[in-house]
Design a protein around this motif. Structure first.
Motif, PDB file in Angstrom:
ATOM      1  N   PRO A  77       0.790  -1.235   0.000  1.00 15.63           N
ATOM      2  CA  PRO A  77       0.000   0.000   0.000  1.00 15.63           C
ATOM      3  C   PRO A  77       0.822   1.284   0.000  1.00 15.63           C
ATOM      4  CG  PRO A  77      -0.108  -1.098   2.137  1.00 15.63           C
ATOM      5  CD  PRO A  77       0.578  -2.043   1.215  1.00 15.63           C
ATOM      6  N   ARG A  78       2.118   1.186   0.294  1.00  7.41           N
ATOM      7  CA  ARG A  78       2.906   2.421   0.358  1.00  7.41           C
ATOM      8  C   ARG A  78       3.565   2.784  -0.972  1.00  7.41           C
ATOM      9  NH1 ARG A  78       6.016   1.069   5.955  1.00  7.41           N
ATOM     10  NH2 ARG A  78       6.479  -0.758   4.711  1.00  7.41           N
ATOM     11  N   LEU A  79       3.265   2.028  -1.993  1.00  7.89           N
ATOM     12  CA  LEU A  79       3.848   2.367  -3.298  1.00  7.89           C
ATOM     13  C   LEU A  79       3.324   3.725  -3.774  1.00  7.89           C
ATOM     14  CD1 LEU A  79       3.719  -0.962  -5.362  1.00  7.89           C
ATOM     15  CD2 LEU A  79       5.637  -0.029  -4.063  1.00  7.89           C
ATOM     16  N   THR A  80       4.223   4.511  -4.317  1.00  4.72           N
ATOM     17  CA  THR A  80       3.822   5.800  -4.891  1.00  4.72           C
ATOM     18  C   THR A  80       3.339   5.571  -6.324  1.00  4.72           C
ATOM     19  OG1 THR A  80       5.998   6.183  -5.811  1.00  4.72           O
ATOM     20  CG2 THR A  80       5.630   6.938  -3.546  1.00  4.72           C
ATOM     21  N   PRO A  81       2.673   6.560  -6.922  1.00  5.48           N
ATOM     22  CA  PRO A  81       2.236   6.370  -8.307  1.00  5.48           C
ATOM     23  C   PRO A  81       3.376   6.029  -9.266  1.00  5.48           C
ATOM     24  CG  PRO A  81       1.036   8.188  -7.356  1.00  5.48           C
ATOM     25  CD  PRO A  81       2.067   7.774  -6.340  1.00  5.48           C
ATOM     26  N   PHE A  82       4.573   6.623  -9.041  1.00  2.00           N
ATOM     27  CA  PHE A  82       5.652   6.279  -9.982  1.00  2.00           C
ATOM     28  C   PHE A  82       6.151   4.857  -9.774  1.00  2.00           C
ATOM     29  CE2 PHE A  82       9.296   6.719  -7.136  1.00  2.00           C
ATOM     30  CZ  PHE A  82       8.942   7.722  -6.238  1.00  2.00           C
ATOM     31  N   GLN A  83       6.108   4.384  -8.491  1.00  6.92           N
ATOM     32  CA  GLN A  83       6.473   2.983  -8.260  1.00  6.92           C
ATOM     33  C   GLN A  83       5.427   2.047  -8.866  1.00  6.92           C
ATOM     34  OE1 GLN A  83       6.964   3.339  -3.882  1.00  6.92           O
ATOM     35  NE2 GLN A  83       8.741   2.032  -4.202  1.00  6.92           N
ATOM     36  N   LEU A  84       4.182   2.466  -8.729  1.00  8.44           N
ATOM     37  CA  LEU A  84       3.087   1.649  -9.269  1.00  8.44           C
ATOM     38  C   LEU A  84       3.245   1.489 -10.786  1.00  8.44           C
ATOM     39  CD1 LEU A  84       0.499   0.225  -8.428  1.00  8.44           C
ATOM     40  CD2 LEU A  84      -0.712   2.367  -8.766  1.00  8.44           C
ATOM     41  N   LYS A  85       3.607   2.574 -11.428  1.00  6.52           N
ATOM     42  CA  LYS A  85       3.815   2.495 -12.875  1.00  6.52           C
ATOM     43  C   LYS A  85       4.990   1.564 -13.185  1.00  6.52           C
ATOM     44  CE  LYS A  85       2.754   6.301 -15.279  1.00  6.52           C
ATOM     45  NZ  LYS A  85       2.827   7.531 -16.086  1.00  6.52           N
ATOM     46  N   HIS A  86       6.013   1.649 -12.325  1.00  9.33           N
ATOM     47  CA  HIS A  86       7.163   0.760 -12.494  1.00  9.33           C
ATOM     48  C   HIS A  86       6.747  -0.701 -12.315  1.00  9.33           C
ATOM     49  CE1 HIS A  86      11.751   0.185 -11.515  1.00  9.33           C
ATOM     50  NE2 HIS A  86      11.355  -0.485 -12.566  1.00  9.33           N
ATOM     51  N   ALA A  87       5.880  -0.946 -11.339  1.00  9.72           N
ATOM     52  CA  ALA A  87       5.409  -2.320 -11.096  1.00  9.72           C
ATOM     53  C   ALA A  87       4.613  -2.843 -12.291  1.00  9.72           C
ATOM     54  CB  ALA A  87       4.560  -2.360  -9.824  1.00  9.72           C
ATOM     55  N   LEU A  88       3.807  -1.968 -12.878  1.00  7.58           N
ATOM     56  CA  LEU A  88       3.067  -2.374 -14.085  1.00  7.58           C
ATOM     57  C   LEU A  88       4.037  -2.686 -15.219  1.00  7.58           C
ATOM     58  CD1 LEU A  88       0.166   0.260 -14.087  1.00  7.58           C
ATOM     59  CD2 LEU A  88      -0.075  -2.201 -13.688  1.00  7.58           C
ATOM     60  N   TYR A  89       5.061  -1.858 -15.306  1.00  7.01           N
ATOM     61  CA  TYR A  89       6.073  -2.035 -16.347  1.00  7.01           C
ATOM     62  C   TYR A  89       6.784  -3.369 -16.184  1.00  7.01           C
ATOM     63  CZ  TYR A  89      10.725  -1.025 -18.442  1.00  7.01           C
ATOM     64  OH  TYR A  89      11.894  -1.054 -19.136  1.00  7.01           O
ATOM     65  N   LEU A  90       7.238  -3.643 -14.949  1.00  5.88           N
ATOM     66  CA  LEU A  90       8.005  -4.870 -14.719  1.00  5.88           C
ATOM     67  C   LEU A  90       7.162  -6.132 -14.858  1.00  5.88           C
ATOM     68  CD1 LEU A  90      10.245  -3.871 -11.663  1.00  5.88           C
ATOM     69  CD2 LEU A  90      10.927  -4.123 -14.057  1.00  5.88           C
ATOM     70  N   SER A  91       5.860  -6.015 -14.622  1.00  5.09           N
ATOM     71  CA  SER A  91       5.002  -7.207 -14.703  1.00  5.09           C
ATOM     72  C   SER A  91       4.368  -7.368 -16.088  1.00  5.09           C
ATOM     73  CB  SER A  91       3.907  -7.152 -13.629  1.00  5.09           C
ATOM     74  OG  SER A  91       3.148  -5.958 -13.746  1.00  5.09           O
ATOM     75  N   ALA A  92       4.655  -6.457 -17.004  1.00  2.94           N
ATOM     76  CA  ALA A  92       4.090  -6.566 -18.352  1.00  2.94           C
ATOM     77  C   ALA A  92       4.690  -7.773 -19.076  1.00  2.94           C
ATOM     78  CB  ALA A  92       4.365  -5.287 -19.136  1.00  2.94           C
ATOM     79  N   ALA A  93       3.861  -8.440 -19.852  1.00  2.00           N
ATOM     80  CA  ALA A  93       4.273  -9.702 -20.475  1.00  2.00           C
ATOM     81  C   ALA A  93       5.410  -9.524 -21.475  1.00  2.00           C
ATOM     82  CB  ALA A  93       3.065 -10.345 -21.160  1.00  2.00           C
ATOM     83  N   ASN A  94       5.552  -8.328 -22.013  1.00  2.00           N
ATOM     84  CA  ASN A  94       6.574  -8.129 -23.050  1.00  2.00           C
ATOM     85  C   ASN A  94       7.855  -7.498 -22.511  1.00  2.00           C
ATOM     86  OD1 ASN A  94       5.156  -5.705 -22.551  1.00  2.00           O
ATOM     87  ND2 ASN A  94       5.859  -4.836 -24.469  1.00  2.00           N
TER      88      ASN A  94
END
Lengths: 191, 284
Positions: free
Chosen positions: B260-277
């Motif tokens: 829950p403490r992820l910031t929006p920029f970390q969240l975007k990074h998490a989406l990036y790292l978990s993307a299938a490509n």
């Protein structure tokens, strides 16, 4: 300056009526659809009014109205976005009031807003496009949306002979849209 | 050794670090989530995360929505005032179906999240850009952790206000997940880097998201032939960026429920790292 509005009731102007009928006939032909329609927005009553129909419902739909903030056409008019939906007959409640009043319940529907200068004039709908090797999808929806934009430009010019935008600019915009529509029609030759 | 003055933390804009030590600005953070195993979604169930759907409203009784914690409507009154009102008990919630579709997708992806709805469509179209702006502003100021916006405006006069609002959300730790327009027109706020912008991909995998190496749009989600909730408890199939967006919003809720403490920029990074490509450490 007060913006002229598109006609809220079925147009008595033969040029406008012919233009709208032509647009809906061509849209139906492009997609091999069972029916097509144009609804224009009546800003006074906040209703969408059937102005031109091709195919199913052609005889009795003109002039019928329904609330502009409801259903798929309402979302398209409100958001300014096109929409494609399928499996409508499986949905027991799909806009039944509207669909039954039209005498025809489609299984698939594409709808695009008639937008000119960020102003929504109405909605162009195509019902049950002909199935091809693949079902109608986002490329077809983009084509319909482009065609609807071209139709909106033409409608604005036809309704308001003293359009605020210079005629040459309008012509250029219509030509650019036409070229894009032709490119997309070419792209979907295998559809 | 210089003693720093005992000043109260500055309010509002911070132009430079003054009057405080690094220890004063110590920040407890969450690490980025692990990459999910194949076939699994990143993050948790969405529990504890509030997701607001800014759209045509939500039919809270739809079985695929599973209820909403609150429902509001933005109205423009005859005197020009715009207000956000609680939805009346006899209001069906959604008159179009689109907001219900979005809410159903969020619920599928993040089943335990807390859904909220603010309706910005369905009323008269006059001033609809102002209504959209008011609804989004209300959602940001409620502090919803995730805001789904499958809408945009082409009107450039809203550019500045929307840009400021997107920044306010970003710095206030609300992530705005915004849908790209379905046709090739310029619209906002999805073009801003402070939001998570989403378009659709045609892959039939309903749980796949992709990073776009040539943004905007930054992410792609499943948006073709999606089975969605609609009015009256029904479902239908539809296509568009509208449906890819709540998928990504649901992923955000999943990630935040676990960290829950992820910031929006970390969240975007998490989406990036978990993307299938996205392949970290692959050949260059």
């Amino acid at each position: 300056m007060t913006q002229p509005t598109a006609p809220a009731a079925p147009s008595t102007d033969p040029v406008v009526a012919e233009l709208l009928q032509s647009v809906v006939d061509v849209a139906r032909a492009i997609f091999g659809a069972q029916a097509g329609s144009i609804m224009l927005l009546d800003h006074q009553s906040f209703e969408l009014v059937f102005q031109a129909v091709s195919g199913q419902g052609q005889e009795f739909l003109i002039g019928r109205r329904f609330p502009a903030g409801q259903g798929i056409a309402g979302w398209v008019a409100g958001s300014g976005e096109p929409m494609i939906v399928d499996d409508l007959r499986r949905s027991a409640t799909f806009d039944h009031e509207t669909a039954e009043s039209t005498g025809y319940v489609p299984d698939a529907l594409m709808a695009a807003p008639l937008v000119h200068d960020d102003r929504v004039l109405g909605v162009l709908e195509v019902l049950d496009p002909a199935p091809g090797p693949t079902r109608a999808g986002l490329p077809e929806l983009e084509l319909l949306a482009l065609f609807a934009r071209q139709a909106a430009v033409a409608l604005r010019v036809a309704v308001d002979s003293s359009a605020t935008v210079p005629a040459a600019e309008e012509r250029d915009r219509a030509v650019r849209l036409l070229a894009e529509v032709q490119r997309l029609i070419g792209d979907r030759a295998d559809w | 050794m210089t003693t720093l003055p005992d000043a109260a933390p500055p309010r509002g804009l911070t132009w430079r670090l003054t009057g405080r030590t690094p220890e004063d600005v110590r920040t407890e953070a969450d690490a980025l989530p692990d990459r999910p195993t194949p076939g699994a979604l990143v993050g948790g169930s969405g529990r504890g995360v509030r997701v607001c759907v800014v759209d045509s409203g939500v039919d809270a009784t739809h079985p695929l929505v599973g209820g909403v914690a609150s429902a509001h409507v933005v109205r423009r009154y005859e005197d020009g005032a715009i207000r956000v009102d609680p939805l009346k008990a006899d209001d069906p919630g959604d008159l179009c179906g689109h907001g219900t579709a979005c809410a159903g997708i969020v619920r599928r992806v993040a089943p335990d999240c807390e859904l909220h709805s603010v309706r910005v469509l369905g009323e008269r179209f006059t001033g609809r850009g102002d209504v959209l702006l008011a609804g989004l502003r209300w959602a940001v100021r409620q502090g919803f952790e995730v805001i789904n916006l499958s809408l945009s405006t082409t009107r450039t006069r809203y550019f500045e206000d929307l840009h400021a609002l997107a920044d306010e959300a970003y710095f206030g730790s609300s992530v705005v997940v915004a849908s790209a327009h379905n046709t090739q027109v310029e619209s906002f706020p999805w073009r801003f880097s402070s939001v998570v912008s989403v378009g659709s991909h045609p892959v039939s995998d309903p749980d796949m998201h992709l990073y776009n190496p040539e943004p905007p749009v930054e992410f792609f989600g499943p948006g073709v032939d999606v089975e969605v909730a609609w009015l009256g408890g029904a479902t239908l199939r539809s296509s568009g960026n509208s449906y890819a967006t709540p998928f990504v919003a649901g992923l955000c809720a999943r990630i935040l429920s676990e960290r829950p403490r992820l910031t929006p920029f970390q969240l975007k990074h998490a989406l990036y790292l978990s993307a299938a490509n996205v392949h970290v450490g692959g050949s260059r």
